[in-house]
Design a protein around this motif. Sequence first.
Motif, PDB file in Angstrom:
ATOM      1  N   ILE A  37       1.331  -1.148  -0.534  1.00 49.68           N
ATOM      2  CA  ILE A  37       0.560   0.108   0.114  1.00 49.68           C
ATOM      3  C   ILE A  37       0.998   1.082   0.180  1.00 49.68           C
ATOM      4  O   ILE A  37       0.293   2.489  -0.175  1.00 49.68           O
ATOM      5  CB  ILE A  37      -0.795  -0.034   1.085  1.00 49.68           C
ATOM      6  N   ALA A  38       1.405   1.081   1.255  1.00 50.13           N
ATOM      7  CA  ALA A  38       2.834   2.522   0.688  1.00 50.13           C
ATOM      8  C   ALA A  38       3.476   2.603  -0.380  1.00 50.13           C
ATOM      9  O   ALA A  38       3.877   3.641  -0.941  1.00 50.13           O
ATOM     10  CB  ALA A  38       4.344   2.205   1.715  1.00 50.13           C
ATOM     11  N   ARG A  39       3.784   1.878  -1.494  1.00 49.11           N
ATOM     12  CA  ARG A  39       4.596   1.524  -2.363  1.00 49.11           C
ATOM     13  C   ARG A  39       3.680   2.505  -3.800  1.00 49.11           C
ATOM     14  O   ARG A  39       3.884   3.525  -4.451  1.00 49.11           O
ATOM     15  CB  ARG A  39       4.315   0.886  -3.019  1.00 49.11           C
ATOM     16  N   ALA A  40       2.135   2.284  -3.560  1.00 51.15           N
ATOM     17  CA  ALA A  40       1.468   2.468  -4.233  1.00 51.15           C
ATOM     18  C   ALA A  40       0.275   3.597  -4.361  1.00 51.15           C
ATOM     19  O   ALA A  40       0.093   3.976  -4.844  1.00 51.15           O
ATOM     20  CB  ALA A  40      -0.057   0.945  -4.594  1.00 51.15           C
ATOM     21  N   ALA A  41       0.343   4.234  -3.261  1.00 53.44           N
ATOM     22  CA  ALA A  41      -0.585   5.071  -2.676  1.00 53.44           C
ATOM     23  C   ALA A  41      -0.305   6.317  -3.000  1.00 53.44           C
ATOM     24  O   ALA A  41       1.133   6.755  -3.363  1.00 53.44           O
ATOM     25  CB  ALA A  41      -0.777   5.030  -0.875  1.00 53.44           C
ATOM     26  N   LYS A  42      -1.080   7.292  -3.207  1.00 51.62           N
ATOM     27  CA  LYS A  42      -0.934   8.740  -4.158  1.00 51.62           C
ATOM     28  C   LYS A  42      -1.994   9.420  -2.653  1.00 51.62           C
ATOM     29  O   LYS A  42      -3.089   9.020  -2.487  1.00 51.62           O
ATOM     30  CB  LYS A  42      -1.701   8.706  -5.248  1.00 51.62           C
ATOM     31  N   ILE A  62      -5.143   7.635   4.379  1.00 49.98           N
ATOM     32  CA  ILE A  62      -3.581   7.686   3.837  1.00 49.98           C
ATOM     33  C   ILE A  62      -3.045   8.903   4.405  1.00 49.98           C
ATOM     34  O   ILE A  62      -3.178   9.627   3.607  1.00 49.98           O
ATOM     35  CB  ILE A  62      -2.945   6.378   3.337  1.00 49.98           C
ATOM     36  N   ALA A  63      -2.655   8.905   5.918  1.00 50.69           N
ATOM     37  CA  ALA A  63      -2.310   9.496   6.003  1.00 50.69           C
ATOM     38  C   ALA A  63      -0.471  10.197   6.078  1.00 50.69           C
ATOM     39  O   ALA A  63      -0.503  12.177   5.591  1.00 50.69           O
ATOM     40  CB  ALA A  63      -2.048   9.583   7.590  1.00 50.69           C
ATOM     41  N   ASP A  64       0.255   9.244   5.734  1.00 51.39           N
ATOM     42  CA  ASP A  64       1.362   9.544   4.978  1.00 51.39           C
ATOM     43  C   ASP A  64       2.145   8.315   4.505  1.00 51.39           C
ATOM     44  O   ASP A  64       1.394   7.557   5.501  1.00 51.39           O
ATOM     45  CB  ASP A  64       1.857  10.320   6.045  1.00 51.39           C
ATOM     46  N   THR A  65       3.072   8.338   3.792  1.00 49.77           N
ATOM     47  CA  THR A  65       3.666   6.902   3.465  1.00 49.77           C
ATOM     48  C   THR A  65       4.870   6.757   3.702  1.00 49.77           C
ATOM     49  O   THR A  65       5.473   8.120   3.608  1.00 49.77           O
ATOM     50  CB  THR A  65       3.857   6.768   2.107  1.00 49.77           C
ATOM     51  N   ASP A  66       5.604   5.717   3.928  1.00 56.14           N
ATOM     52  CA  ASP A  66       6.803   5.806   4.048  1.00 56.14           C
ATOM     53  C   ASP A  66       7.216   4.804   3.218  1.00 56.14           C
ATOM     54  O   ASP A  66       7.097   3.330   3.482  1.00 56.14           O
ATOM     55  CB  ASP A  66       7.772   5.254   5.585  1.00 56.14           C
ATOM     56  N   THR A  67       7.733   4.505   1.842  1.00 55.19           N
ATOM     57  CA  THR A  67       7.884   3.557   1.331  1.00 55.19           C
ATOM     58  C   THR A  67       9.623   3.169   1.385  1.00 55.19           C
ATOM     59  O   THR A  67       9.524   2.040   1.173  1.00 55.19           O
ATOM     60  CB  THR A  67       7.705   4.159  -0.421  1.00 55.19           C
ATOM     61  N   LYS A  69      10.232   2.164   4.643  1.00 56.96           N
ATOM     62  CA  LYS A  69      10.202   1.595   5.972  1.00 56.96           C
ATOM     63  C   LYS A  69       8.850   0.603   5.555  1.00 56.96           C
ATOM     64  O   LYS A  69       8.905  -0.449   6.095  1.00 56.96           O
ATOM     65  CB  LYS A  69      10.074   2.799   6.852  1.00 56.96           C
ATOM     66  N   GLY A  70       8.425   0.744   4.110  1.00 59.51           N
ATOM     67  CA  GLY A  70       6.893   0.034   3.700  1.00 59.51           C
ATOM     68  C   GLY A  70       6.284   0.332   4.942  1.00 59.51           C
ATOM     69  O   GLY A  70       4.860  -0.540   5.208  1.00 59.51           O
ATOM     70  N   THR A  71       5.784   1.501   5.086  1.00 60.52           N
ATOM     71  CA  THR A  71       4.704   1.540   6.086  1.00 60.52           C
ATOM     72  C   THR A  71       3.476   3.338   5.932  1.00 60.52           C
ATOM     73  O   THR A  71       4.496   3.739   4.581  1.00 60.52           O
ATOM     74  CB  THR A  71       5.381   2.106   7.844  1.00 60.52           C
ATOM     75  N   ILE A  72       2.384   2.870   6.194  1.00 62.40           N
ATOM     76  CA  ILE A  72       1.772   3.878   6.265  1.00 62.40           C
ATOM     77  C   ILE A  72       1.132   4.277   7.087  1.00 62.40           C
ATOM     78  O   ILE A  72       1.207   3.767   8.277  1.00 62.40           O
ATOM     79  CB  ILE A  72       0.251   3.076   5.289  1.00 62.40           C
ATOM     80  N   SER A  73       0.748   5.500   7.613  1.00 58.61           N
ATOM     81  CA  SER A  73       0.185   5.915   9.127  1.00 58.61           C
ATOM     82  C   SER A  73      -1.177   6.533   8.898  1.00 58.61           C
ATOM     83  O   SER A  73      -2.051   6.769   7.631  1.00 58.61           O
ATOM     84  CB  SER A  73       0.932   7.900   9.021  1.00 58.61           C
ATOM     85  N   ILE A  74      -1.872   6.411   9.840  1.00 58.87           N
ATOM     86  CA  ILE A  74      -3.353   6.492   9.740  1.00 58.87           C
ATOM     87  C   ILE A  74      -3.555   7.182  10.915  1.00 58.87           C
ATOM     88  O   ILE A  74      -3.376   6.937  11.829  1.00 58.87           O
ATOM     89  CB  ILE A  74      -4.456   5.349   9.117  1.00 58.87           C
ATOM     90  N   ILE A  75      -4.157   8.129  10.779  1.00 62.71           N
ATOM     91  CA  ILE A  75      -5.071   9.220  11.883  1.00 62.71           C
ATOM     92  C   ILE A  75      -6.340   9.026  11.875  1.00 62.71           C
ATOM     93  O   ILE A  75      -7.201   9.358  11.272  1.00 62.71           O
ATOM     94  CB  ILE A  75      -4.620  10.962  11.837  1.00 62.71           C
ATOM     95  N   PHE A  76      -6.928   8.504  12.675  1.00 66.32           N
ATOM     96  CA  PHE A  76      -8.548   8.789  13.603  1.00 66.32           C
ATOM     97  C   PHE A  76      -8.986   8.701  14.483  1.00 66.32           C
ATOM     98  O   PHE A  76      -8.172   9.251  15.591  1.00 66.32           O
ATOM     99  CB  PHE A  76      -9.128   7.245  12.615  1.00 66.32           C
ATOM    100  N   GLN A  77      -9.922   9.767  14.099  1.00 69.46           N
ATOM    101  CA  GLN A  77     -10.734   9.892  15.599  1.00 69.46           C
ATOM    102  C   GLN A  77     -12.299   8.966  16.155  1.00 69.46           C
ATOM    103  O   GLN A  77     -12.457   8.580  15.099  1.00 69.46           O
ATOM    104  CB  GLN A  77     -12.093  11.567  15.192  1.00 69.46           C
ATOM    105  N   ILE A  78     -12.297   8.707  17.293  1.00 70.85           N
ATOM    106  CA  ILE A  78     -12.937   7.506  18.372  1.00 70.85           C
ATOM    107  C   ILE A  78     -13.899   8.451  17.828  1.00 70.85           C
ATOM    108  O   ILE A  78     -14.679   9.408  18.630  1.00 70.85           O
ATOM    109  CB  ILE A  78     -11.987   7.572  19.205  1.00 70.85           C
ATOM    110  N   VAL A  79     -15.047   8.361  17.194  1.00 72.29           N
ATOM    111  CA  VAL A  79     -16.748   8.298  17.102  1.00 72.29           C
ATOM    112  C   VAL A  79     -17.250   7.509  17.006  1.00 72.29           C
ATOM    113  O   VAL A  79     -18.478   7.489  16.979  1.00 72.29           O
ATOM    114  CB  VAL A  79     -16.722   9.059  16.386  1.00 72.29           C
ATOM    115  N   LEU A 102      -7.169   3.127  -2.276  1.00 72.89           N
ATOM    116  CA  LEU A 102      -8.643   2.709  -2.446  1.00 72.89           C
ATOM    117  C   LEU A 102      -9.040   4.361  -2.615  1.00 72.89           C
ATOM    118  O   LEU A 102      -8.595   5.563  -2.518  1.00 72.89           O
ATOM    119  CB  LEU A 102      -9.703   2.549  -2.201  1.00 72.89           C
ATOM    120  N   GLY A 103      -9.527   4.366  -3.528  1.00 70.37           N
ATOM    121  CA  GLY A 103     -10.766   6.034  -4.221  1.00 70.37           C
ATOM    122  C   GLY A 103      -9.282   7.033  -5.536  1.00 70.37           C
ATOM    123  O   GLY A 103      -8.763   5.860  -5.341  1.00 70.37           O
ATOM    124  N   THR A 104     -10.175   7.828  -5.631  1.00 74.64           N
ATOM    125  CA  THR A 104      -9.204   8.662  -6.833  1.00 74.64           C
ATOM    126  C   THR A 104      -8.264   9.932  -6.027  1.00 74.64           C
ATOM    127  O   THR A 104      -9.116   9.880  -5.589  1.00 74.64           O
ATOM    128  CB  THR A 104     -10.176   9.126  -8.246  1.00 74.64           C
TER     129      THR A 104
END
Length: 290
Positions: A37-42, A62-67, A69-79, A102-104
Amino acid sequence: MVGCVCGIIIIKFMNKILKKEKLNENVSRITVDAPHIARAAKPGQFVVIVPTENAERIPLTIADTDTSKGTISIIFQIVGATTKVLDSLKEGVEIAHLLGPLGTPSHVEKLGTVVIIGGGVGIAEIYPMVKAMKKVGNEVITIIGARCKDLLIYEKELRTQSTELRVTTDDGSCGRKGFVSDELKDIIAAGKKISLVVAVGPVPMMRVCCDVTREHNIKTVVSLNPLMLDATGMCGICRVTVGGKIKFGCVDGPEFDGHEVDFKELTDRLKGYKDVEKRAMDHVCRLLGG
Ligand code: FAD
Ligand code: FES
């Protein structure tokens, strides 16, 4: 993990949570091992997360990627129930299912001056867009807003990436007392030639920003957050009306021309499952405590 079903090789990635941080009382950031996902995300794309085997599927940007390290960051609110379950997962735990990107993707090009606005947890969602728009040579004026100072996130990161950062809080505890739309009005009133406005956050905030820019004929993109299920264009739950036509938020969006969006319909559809959502949250709180 590699498996084989009916001759088809299935590779299941482990999606381990490598790092978990609290950004404020209700918002967390997780860094997840997800090299593909980190490699492909835009910028502008999202993932669908199923935190544990019995949990629901929820879309998160996807709030950020580090190709490297192969990681993605996700930031979420507990709702609600699923974000509460996700927040209960500790570092080292594997997320049951992670689908994306996912998504355009966002349309990124050199336009001149671009104003990018984030409200609440939408602040985290604009981060990839700010970086990308600045990288291609735009002057990027970022406006972020929250109810109070304690709820502001990513101020330092966005200040580094933007040409200029403006901050608002409803109660005046940080930056200007008021709303992000007040800062937008000021920038327009000062005579700045703006090529594009991007607004991401609560629906009322995006709607007000569009009302401001419509008067001045400034192109405005919003990132919509309809309820989603499969997130691959099959179920139709994410349908929104844009320019009088039905669009699917998950595949046609999530970004759309804000001046064309039927915000009232979006607001009504988001309220559709309140009772069920409340019951699910009560259930999860009883299981997890709190
Ligand atoms: P629920 O019980 O499902 O809902 C609790 C409350 O949140 C209800 O009031 C409900 O109306 C509202 N809600 C539910 N789903 C949504 C939704 N899709 N948008 C807005 N309100 C909703 N949230 C983040 O915190 N960070 C992100 O990066 C992020 N990115 C998103 C990207 C996309 C493309 C979309 C469609 C949504 C995104 N969201 C993001 C919203 C997130 O998906 C919802 O907050 C989540 O699904 C709520 O699930 P829940 O079970 O915890 O709460
Ligand atoms: Fe099912 Fe978009 S979530 S079509």
